[in-house]
Design an enzyme around this catalytic site. Structure first.
Site, PDB file in Angstrom:
ATOM      1  N   ARG A   1       0.842  -1.208   0.000  1.00 45.13           N
ATOM      2  CA  ARG A   1       0.000   0.000   0.000  1.00 45.13           C
ATOM      3  C   ARG A   1       0.872   1.251   0.000  1.00 45.13           C
ATOM      4  NH1 ARG A   1      -4.437   0.192   4.597  1.00 45.13           N
ATOM      5  NH2 ARG A   1      -2.642   0.781   5.843  1.00 45.13           N
TER       6      ARG A   1
ATOM      7  N   LYS B   1      -2.561   6.484   1.579  1.00 45.19           N
ATOM      8  CA  LYS B   1      -2.354   6.945   2.961  1.00 45.19           C
ATOM      9  C   LYS B   1      -1.411   8.146   2.925  1.00 45.19           C
ATOM     10  CE  LYS B   1      -2.247   4.581   7.404  1.00 45.19           C
ATOM     11  NZ  LYS B   1      -3.395   5.254   7.981  1.00 45.19           N
TER      12      LYS B   1
ATOM     13  N   GLU C   1     -16.070   6.194   4.898  1.00 46.34           N
ATOM     14  CA  GLU C   1     -15.333   5.672   6.046  1.00 46.34           C
ATOM     15  C   GLU C   1     -15.242   6.751   7.105  1.00 46.34           C
ATOM     16  OE1 GLU C   1     -11.182   4.769   5.372  1.00 46.34           O
ATOM     17  OE2 GLU C   1     -11.033   6.226   3.762  1.00 46.34           O
TER      18      GLU C   1
HETATM   19  N1  PLP Z   1      -9.123   4.215   6.772  1.00 46.15           N
HETATM   20  C1  PLP Z   1      -8.297   5.201   7.113  1.00 46.15           C
HETATM   21  C2  PLP Z   1      -8.616   6.574   6.657  1.00 46.15           C
HETATM   22  C3  PLP Z   1      -7.167   4.932   7.901  1.00 46.15           C
HETATM   23  O1  PLP Z   1      -6.334   5.909   8.271  1.00 46.15           O
HETATM   24  C4  PLP Z   1      -6.918   3.620   8.324  1.00 46.15           C
HETATM   25  C5  PLP Z   1      -5.744   3.285   9.116  1.00 46.15           C
HETATM   26  O2  PLP Z   1      -4.759   2.847   8.664  1.00 46.15           O
HETATM   27  C6  PLP Z   1      -7.813   2.626   7.935  1.00 46.15           C
HETATM   28  C7  PLP Z   1      -8.904   2.950   7.163  1.00 46.15           C
HETATM   29  C8  PLP Z   1      -7.594   1.201   8.341  1.00 46.15           C
HETATM   30  O3  PLP Z   1      -6.584   0.617   7.576  1.00 46.15           O
HETATM   31  P1  PLP Z   1      -5.725  -0.579   8.152  1.00 46.15           P
HETATM   32  O4  PLP Z   1      -6.678  -1.630   8.550  1.00 46.15           O
HETATM   33  O5  PLP Z   1      -4.875  -0.991   7.007  1.00 46.15           O
HETATM   34  O6  PLP Z   1      -4.954  -0.029   9.296  1.00 46.15           O
HETATM   35  C1  COI Z   2      -3.866   3.193  11.695  1.00 44.74           C
HETATM   36  O1  COI Z   2      -4.854   2.581  12.095  1.00 44.74           O
HETATM   37  O2  COI Z   2      -2.759   2.673  11.621  1.00 44.74           O
HETATM   38  C2  COI Z   2      -3.966   4.582  11.268  1.00 44.74           C
HETATM   39  O3  COI Z   2      -3.067   5.055  10.653  1.00 44.74           O
HETATM   40  C3  COI Z   2      -5.150   5.364  11.639  1.00 44.74           C
HETATM   41  C4  COI Z   2      -4.839   6.586  12.399  1.00 44.74           C
HETATM   42  C5  COI Z   2      -6.130   7.256  12.699  1.00 44.74           C
HETATM   43  C6  COI Z   2      -4.075   6.348  13.640  1.00 44.74           C
END
Ligand code: PLP
Ligand code: COI
Length: 341
Positions: free
Chosen positions: A82, A184, A220
């Protein structure tokens, strides 16, 4: 290895400076060999690309102490992939996947004393990030970059742990159609700061963002994807090109189907149908799976039947299975667990 004297069970989601971090520099078209350093500070030129045009991306993943005393990371290869996607979208050089996983491994090993013990409820959060380093004044990508990884022990992202959250439908958008919502990038989070501060001021835990094009579909929150449970026990998650492809959400959908035998669907979710769901959860690395009890849409309350006291039964099963996999209590699918020690 003697652990640090930290009150693990009462940690919140905050920054604790640990001993070592990883740094690698990109210059003249190539990454250097990378190293661990004690220095947590970064000295930048006043005109650095990251400061002027927000050219920065990041990742988030966790290391866990398993029931049998190993230290593992959860699917770091997917974070590496990612981050490559994020880099491409912001015209940054990709940091190679094998080196990303190696950097994670080295940072965790070097900070072993900060990896929370099994059963403490805390984990070691890892934050890989990359930013434009050299000076740019015309709007263009930097030519030099720094990739770093630091670690910090964390507790639950939302105060109150597993207590259901109250969220509001936001009037602000987080990502534009065809914009950067699917990567991200720091800029997505800068966009969300005013919305989260005003949500907190009004007594809400988070914002539910809608699709900015029509404002009828669920996207989201500022830091997690949505999972909904239907009244007949299926799991539904919103499909959109402008949300972050959460690794937790992808893992939970697999767990729901393959471990729990539930019907799973990734599809557009209308705000108007949310009132018909039985359970709602926010899923992400930081959020794990945090139950939502109430969604407020401009004064209209949508109260999930699972209530405001505890996680709904399907959310709980998902939570227990996923955390069981991460902490070694439940057998993991091939390739999900990266053993560090
Ligand atoms: N959506 C957003 C905007 C996020 O910042 C995060 C955190 O990483 C997620 C979703 C969840 O992603 P992940 O499960 O890969 O941490
Ligand atoms: C994560 O879950 O790793 C994120 O980056 C989300 C953030 C709101 C801390």
């Amino acid at each position: 290895m003697e652990k640090k004297d930290i009150d693990w069970s009462n940690l919140g989601f905050g920054y604790v400076k640990t001993d070592m971090r990883y740094v690698s520099n990109f210059k003249d078209g190539a990454w250097d060999e990378g190293t661990l350093t004690e220095d947590a500070n970064i000295v930048l030129n006043e005109c650095a690309g990251v400061l002027q045009y927000a050219q920065t991306i990041f990742e988030g993943l966790k290391a866990y102490t398993t029931e049998d005393g190993h230290i593992v990371a959860f699917r770091p290869d997917l974070n590496a992939e990612r981050m490559e996607d994020s880099a491409r979208r912001l015209e940054m050089p990709a940091f190679p996947k094998d080196r990303f996983v190696d950097a994670i491994t080295r940072v965790v090993k070097a900070n072993e004393a900060y990896v929370p013990p099994y059963g403490s409820g805390a984990t070691l959060y890892l934050r890989p990030y990359m930013f434009g380093f050299n000076s740019v004044i015309g709007v263009k990508p930097a030519t030099e970059y720094q990739f770093r990884v630091f670690a910090t022990p964390v507790g639950p992202y939302f105060k109150g742990g597993a207590k259901p959250l109250t969220i509001r439908v936001s009037d602000f958008d987080r990502a534009a159609p065809h914009g950067t919502g699917h990567i991200k990038a720091g800029l997505n989070y800068a966009m969300s700061l005013h919305a989260i501060v005003s949500a907190h001021e009004e007594g809400f835990d988070e914002n539910m963002y809608l699709d900015p094009g029509t404002r009828t579909k669920v996207e989201e929150t500022g830091g997690a994807n949505f999972l909904f449970v239907t009244k007949d026990g299926g799991v539904v998650t919103p499909k959109s090109d402008s949300i972050l492809p959460s690794i937790t959400r992808r893992s939970l959908m697999y767990v729901a189907k393959e471990y729990l035998g539930l019907k799973v669907e990734e599809r557009e979710v209308l705000l108007s149908e949310v009132k018909d769901f039985a359970e709602c959860g926010l899923c992400g690395t930081a959020a794990v799976i945090s139950p939502v009890g109430k969604i407020v849409d401009h004064g209209t309350e949508i109260c999930l039947p699972s209530g405001m006291e505890e996680m709904g039964p399907v959310t709980r099963k998902l939570y227990e299975t996923l955390t069981g996999i991460q902490m070694g209590r439940v057998e993991a699918p091939e390739g999900w667990i990266h053993v560090i020690k």
